[in-house]
Design a protein around this motif. Structure first.
Motif, PDB file in Angstrom:
ATOM      1  N   GLY A  89       0.132   7.421   4.355  1.00 31.31           N
ATOM      2  CA  GLY A  89      -0.823   6.445   3.447  1.00 31.31           C
ATOM      3  C   GLY A  89      -2.036   7.942   3.873  1.00 31.31           C
ATOM      4  O   GLY A  89      -2.330   7.618   2.281  1.00 31.31           O
ATOM      5  N   LEU A  90      -2.690   7.797   4.374  1.00 30.07           N
ATOM      6  CA  LEU A  90      -4.282   8.588   4.093  1.00 30.07           C
ATOM      7  C   LEU A  90      -3.494  10.261   3.680  1.00 30.07           C
ATOM      8  O   LEU A  90      -4.296  10.764   2.663  1.00 30.07           O
ATOM      9  CB  LEU A  90      -4.967   8.590   5.664  1.00 30.07           C
ATOM     10  N   LEU A  91      -2.819  10.781   4.547  1.00 27.40           N
ATOM     11  CA  LEU A  91      -2.478  11.451   3.634  1.00 27.40           C
ATOM     12  C   LEU A  91      -1.738  12.063   2.065  1.00 27.40           C
ATOM     13  O   LEU A  91      -2.455  12.955   1.135  1.00 27.40           O
ATOM     14  CB  LEU A  91      -1.129  11.916   4.672  1.00 27.40           C
ATOM     15  N   GLY A  92      -1.841  10.799   1.892  1.00 30.50           N
ATOM     16  CA  GLY A  92      -1.171  10.430  -0.019  1.00 30.50           C
ATOM     17  C   GLY A  92      -2.523  10.461  -0.610  1.00 30.50           C
ATOM     18  O   GLY A  92      -2.498  10.750  -1.226  1.00 30.50           O
ATOM     19  N   ALA A  93      -3.129   9.747  -0.088  1.00 27.66           N
ATOM     20  CA  ALA A  93      -4.388   9.784  -0.564  1.00 27.66           C
ATOM     21  C   ALA A  93      -4.709  10.692  -1.076  1.00 27.66           C
ATOM     22  O   ALA A  93      -6.281  10.603  -1.698  1.00 27.66           O
ATOM     23  CB  ALA A  93      -5.132   8.205   0.221  1.00 27.66           C
ATOM     24  N   ALA A  95       4.013   7.756   0.452  1.00 28.95           N
ATOM     25  CA  ALA A  95       2.504   7.878  -0.063  1.00 28.95           C
ATOM     26  C   ALA A  95       2.535   8.634  -1.440  1.00 28.95           C
ATOM     27  O   ALA A  95       0.742   8.377  -1.544  1.00 28.95           O
ATOM     28  CB  ALA A  95       2.575   9.043   0.934  1.00 28.95           C
ATOM     29  N   VAL A  96       2.796   9.031  -2.287  1.00 30.40           N
ATOM     30  CA  VAL A  96       2.325   9.174  -3.213  1.00 30.40           C
ATOM     31  C   VAL A  96       2.822   8.173  -4.661  1.00 30.40           C
ATOM     32  O   VAL A  96       0.966   7.904  -4.970  1.00 30.40           O
ATOM     33  CB  VAL A  96       3.415   9.890  -4.508  1.00 30.40           C
ATOM     34  N   LEU A  97       2.913   6.468  -4.243  1.00 32.92           N
ATOM     35  CA  LEU A  97       2.849   5.625  -4.367  1.00 32.92           C
ATOM     36  C   LEU A  97       1.822   5.061  -4.464  1.00 32.92           C
ATOM     37  O   LEU A  97       0.851   4.266  -5.316  1.00 32.92           O
ATOM     38  CB  LEU A  97       3.577   4.412  -4.134  1.00 32.92           C
ATOM     39  N   ALA A 109      -8.272  -2.200  -0.114  1.00 28.25           N
ATOM     40  CA  ALA A 109      -7.559  -0.587  -0.805  1.00 28.25           C
ATOM     41  C   ALA A 109      -6.814   0.248   0.635  1.00 28.25           C
ATOM     42  O   ALA A 109      -5.407   0.263   0.618  1.00 28.25           O
ATOM     43  CB  ALA A 109      -7.522  -0.555  -1.475  1.00 28.25           C
ATOM     44  N   ALA A 110      -7.624   0.477   1.516  1.00 33.75           N
ATOM     45  CA  ALA A 110      -6.991   1.454   2.250  1.00 33.75           C
ATOM     46  C   ALA A 110      -6.286   0.520   3.880  1.00 33.75           C
ATOM     47  O   ALA A 110      -5.681   1.072   3.916  1.00 33.75           O
ATOM     48  CB  ALA A 110      -8.307   1.539   3.117  1.00 33.75           C
ATOM     49  N   PHE A 111      -6.473  -0.517   4.040  1.00 35.76           N
ATOM     50  CA  PHE A 111      -5.835  -0.893   4.674  1.00 35.76           C
ATOM     51  C   PHE A 111      -4.596  -1.115   4.382  1.00 35.76           C
ATOM     52  O   PHE A 111      -3.194  -0.917   4.467  1.00 35.76           O
ATOM     53  CB  PHE A 111      -6.266  -2.926   5.502  1.00 35.76           C
ATOM     54  N   CYS A 112      -3.849  -2.012   2.945  1.00 32.86           N
ATOM     55  CA  CYS A 112      -2.977  -1.623   2.640  1.00 32.86           C
ATOM     56  C   CYS A 112      -2.165   0.052   2.085  1.00 32.86           C
ATOM     57  O   CYS A 112      -1.242  -0.325   2.323  1.00 32.86           O
ATOM     58  CB  CYS A 112      -2.709  -2.189   0.349  1.00 32.86           C
ATOM     59  N   CYS A 113      -3.479   0.956   1.463  1.00 36.02           N
ATOM     60  CA  CYS A 113      -2.320   2.056   2.010  1.00 36.02           C
ATOM     61  C   CYS A 113      -2.132   2.330   2.586  1.00 36.02           C
ATOM     62  O   CYS A 113      -0.815   2.981   2.631  1.00 36.02           O
ATOM     63  CB  CYS A 113      -4.035   3.253   1.308  1.00 36.02           C
ATOM     64  N   GLY A 114      -2.446   2.403   4.103  1.00 40.92           N
ATOM     65  CA  GLY A 114      -2.229   3.026   5.314  1.00 40.92           C
ATOM     66  C   GLY A 114      -0.869   2.089   5.501  1.00 40.92           C
ATOM     67  O   GLY A 114       0.303   2.413   6.022  1.00 40.92           O
ATOM     68  N   ALA A 115      -0.909   0.212   5.621  1.00 41.21           N
ATOM     69  CA  ALA A 115       0.002  -0.150   6.369  1.00 41.21           C
ATOM     70  C   ALA A 115       0.939   0.171   4.992  1.00 41.21           C
ATOM     71  O   ALA A 115       2.772  -0.221   5.794  1.00 41.21           O
ATOM     72  CB  ALA A 115      -0.376  -2.008   6.127  1.00 41.21           C
ATOM     73  N   LEU A 116       1.045  -0.184   3.663  1.00 44.68           N
ATOM     74  CA  LEU A 116       2.646  -0.497   3.425  1.00 44.68           C
ATOM     75  C   LEU A 116       2.839   1.411   2.663  1.00 44.68           C
ATOM     76  O   LEU A 116       4.094   1.266   2.549  1.00 44.68           O
ATOM     77  CB  LEU A 116       2.187  -0.874   1.467  1.00 44.68           C
ATOM     78  N   SER A 117       1.971   1.856   3.255  1.00 45.08           N
ATOM     79  CA  SER A 117       3.353   3.474   3.139  1.00 45.08           C
ATOM     80  C   SER A 117       3.929   3.320   4.688  1.00 45.08           C
ATOM     81  O   SER A 117       4.841   3.900   3.990  1.00 45.08           O
ATOM     82  CB  SER A 117       1.988   4.902   3.251  1.00 45.08           C
ATOM     83  N   VAL A 118       3.021   2.933   5.504  1.00 49.45           N
ATOM     84  CA  VAL A 118       4.681   2.623   7.101  1.00 49.45           C
ATOM     85  C   VAL A 118       5.398   1.200   6.656  1.00 49.45           C
ATOM     86  O   VAL A 118       6.805   1.886   6.972  1.00 49.45           O
ATOM     87  CB  VAL A 118       3.096   2.497   7.714  1.00 49.45           C
ATOM     88  N   VAL A 135      -1.527  -1.698  12.786  1.00 48.56           N
ATOM     89  CA  VAL A 135      -1.839  -0.484  13.464  1.00 48.56           C
ATOM     90  C   VAL A 135      -2.889   0.759  12.267  1.00 48.56           C
ATOM     91  O   VAL A 135      -3.995   1.249  12.041  1.00 48.56           O
ATOM     92  CB  VAL A 135      -2.016  -0.072  14.459  1.00 48.56           C
ATOM     93  N   GLU A 136      -1.740   0.949  11.741  1.00 48.87           N
ATOM     94  CA  GLU A 136      -1.847   1.729  10.231  1.00 48.87           C
ATOM     95  C   GLU A 136      -2.885   1.367   9.185  1.00 48.87           C
ATOM     96  O   GLU A 136      -3.676   2.265   9.325  1.00 48.87           O
ATOM     97  CB  GLU A 136      -0.530   2.729   9.850  1.00 48.87           C
ATOM     98  N   GLY A 137      -2.901   0.032   9.308  1.00 46.13           N
ATOM     99  CA  GLY A 137      -4.039   0.217   8.795  1.00 46.13           C
ATOM    100  C   GLY A 137      -5.381  -0.043   8.504  1.00 46.13           C
ATOM    101  O   GLY A 137      -5.815   0.771   7.428  1.00 46.13           O
TER     102      GLY A 137
END
Lengths: 232, 199
Positions: free
Chosen positions: B67-71, B111-113, B132-141, B176-178
């Motif tokens: 997620g972080l990588l994609g962001a 990640a791109v999404l 948003a950051a939590f969602c990005c991390g968690a939802l990417s996984v 945890v990722e989130g």
């Protein structure tokens, strides 16, 4: 060649052929003489995922029941599927170990470039490989610093916060490093191409190797077709 | 999260390879040589990040951080993840050549999404940024787990239950990722906000 082998084996549908593939991969592996202990560890690691499949699929796959363990039945189809996957997976793994992993990464990079992989991708591959160890050292340094200050990883917010901050710090440092490295490369006249010092040449041995590889492929394809005819 | 060699059917393998080729082509076209070095070293950093193990209850898991990588990288996440997986295959024999396409797509696509859907809020401020950051991390996984489970399930019916278990096993990792992503993002915004203007 490893790629072709992997693709062929992945396509194969009969257990006999898969076993033959495994045997061939073993022969190739013996020819490349890898260090034994490291090899064993890697093979075991990959088989952990396979073990996970062994534990779940036969119990849950619908089909003819062979025997029952308490409440759950072990299905024949499930066992066949997993057995097949195990054979194929290990055959590809061994071939990969023998043919690709015994090269060093710069060689792989140059081989990719010669095979027509986009030059930017080759650039990424080579430089990512080059800096993985450097960045790993960076991370180790930060972790040592954290441990010296009494940091013990647990399941709590503090641990995740620390890891998040440390990793973000690694990113910041990587970014700075990339700026420095890029400037240094520009100074040395980098124009998007690599001038390689060593040249690859085709030796008679390589020709022989390609022939053997082709023969092995044709044999496997024959076995696959032949097995199909026998079954019908 | 990796699918080993020899598990998936040829159709799924081909589809994954094709989708990854498209994503990588887009990612590479958007990169010029000025930023290539940055992406290469960040890819190395994320490779290291995926080796970090964090404790979760009695067990532990390694971070994925797609997620972080994609962001940060946007479409360049495709080539970056592709290269990372290639190195994992060469160095540790996780995954392999035939599954490279599927594995890359499974991790890079969410990640791109995330980059398109959540990044605008992630560079904002206050609570919206954290959410948003939590969602990005968690939802990417979650997305990566879902795609992996789907590729297993479409290969053979028998893998369905295994795929479900695999996905459930990833739920704690998502949380945890989130959390880690939230903290890493807030750190980066405070310390080096220009990280988010690379892509």
């Amino acid at each position: 060649m490893a790629a072709a082998f992997s693709v062929t084996v992945a396509m194969v549908r009969h257990p006999g052929t898969a076993a033959a593939g495994l045997l061939m991969a073993m022969i190739a592996l013996c020819a490349s003489l890898p260090p034994k202990r490291a090899l064993l560890r890697r093979v075991v690691l990959v088989n952990v995922f396979i073990l996970f499949l062994w534990l779940t699929v036969p119990l849950t796959m619908p089909g003819e029941t062979l025997w029952t363990l308490g409440a759950v039945g072990v299905s024949r189809e499930g066992l066949e599927l997993v057995g097949m996957v195990t054979l194929k997976s290990n055959a590809i793994l061994l071939a990969f170990l023998a043919l690709v992993a015994s090269m060093d990464s710069p060689t792989i990079g140059h081989a990719m470039a010669r095979l027509g992989v986009p030059s930017k991708l080759v650039f990424l591959f080579l430089f990512t490989y080059r800096y993985v160890h450097v960045i790993a050292d960076e991370w180790q340094r930060l972790r040592t610093a954290a441990r010296l200050r009494g940091f013990v990883p647990r399941t709590d917010m503090r641990t995740y916060a620390t890891v998040g901050h440390l990793f973000a710090m690694v990113l910041v440092r990587s970014l700075d490093r990339s700026a420095r490295v890029y400037r240094a490369m520009i100074l040395r006249g980098f124009d998007g191409r690599f001038a390689s010092v060593c040249r690859f040449t085709i030796r008679p041995r390589d020709g022989l190797f390609v022939l053997c590889g082709l023969a092995a492929h044709i044999l496997m394809i024959f076995m696959e077709c032949f097995a199909g005819v026998l079954r019908v | 999260m990796h699918i080993s060699e020899g598990v998936l059917s040829p159709a799924i393998l081909g589809l994954g390879a094709a989708l990854t080729a498209v994503g990588t082509a887009i990612g590479l076209r958007r990169l010029d040589y000025d930023r290539l070095m940055t992406v290469a070293i960040l890819a190395a950093a994320f490779f290291v990040g995926s080796l970090i193990h964090v404790p979760i209850g009695p067990s532990n898991a390694h971070l994925i951080l797609n997620g972080l990588l994609g962001a940060i990288l946007g479409w360049a996440a495709f080539p970056a993840i592709l290269v990372g997986l290639m190195l994992q295959a060469v160095l540790f024999q996780y995954g392999g050549i035939t599954v490279l396409g599927v594995n890359t797509f499974n991790m890079a696509f969410p990640a791109v999404l995330g980059f398109y859907l959540l990044r605008p809020a992630m560079v904002g401020s206050g609570r919206a940024r954290s959410v948003a950051a939590f969602c990005c991390g968690a939802l990417s996984v979650a997305g990566a787990g879902l795609l992996t489970a789907l590729s297993l399930a479409f290969t053979a019916e028998g893998f369905l239950r295994a795929a479900q278990l695999l996905f459930l096993a990833h739920v704690p990792v998502m949380v945890v990722e989130g959390v880690v992503t939230v903290l890493a993002v807030s750190f980066l915004i405070r310390v080096r906000p220009e990280v988010f203007s690379i892509s």
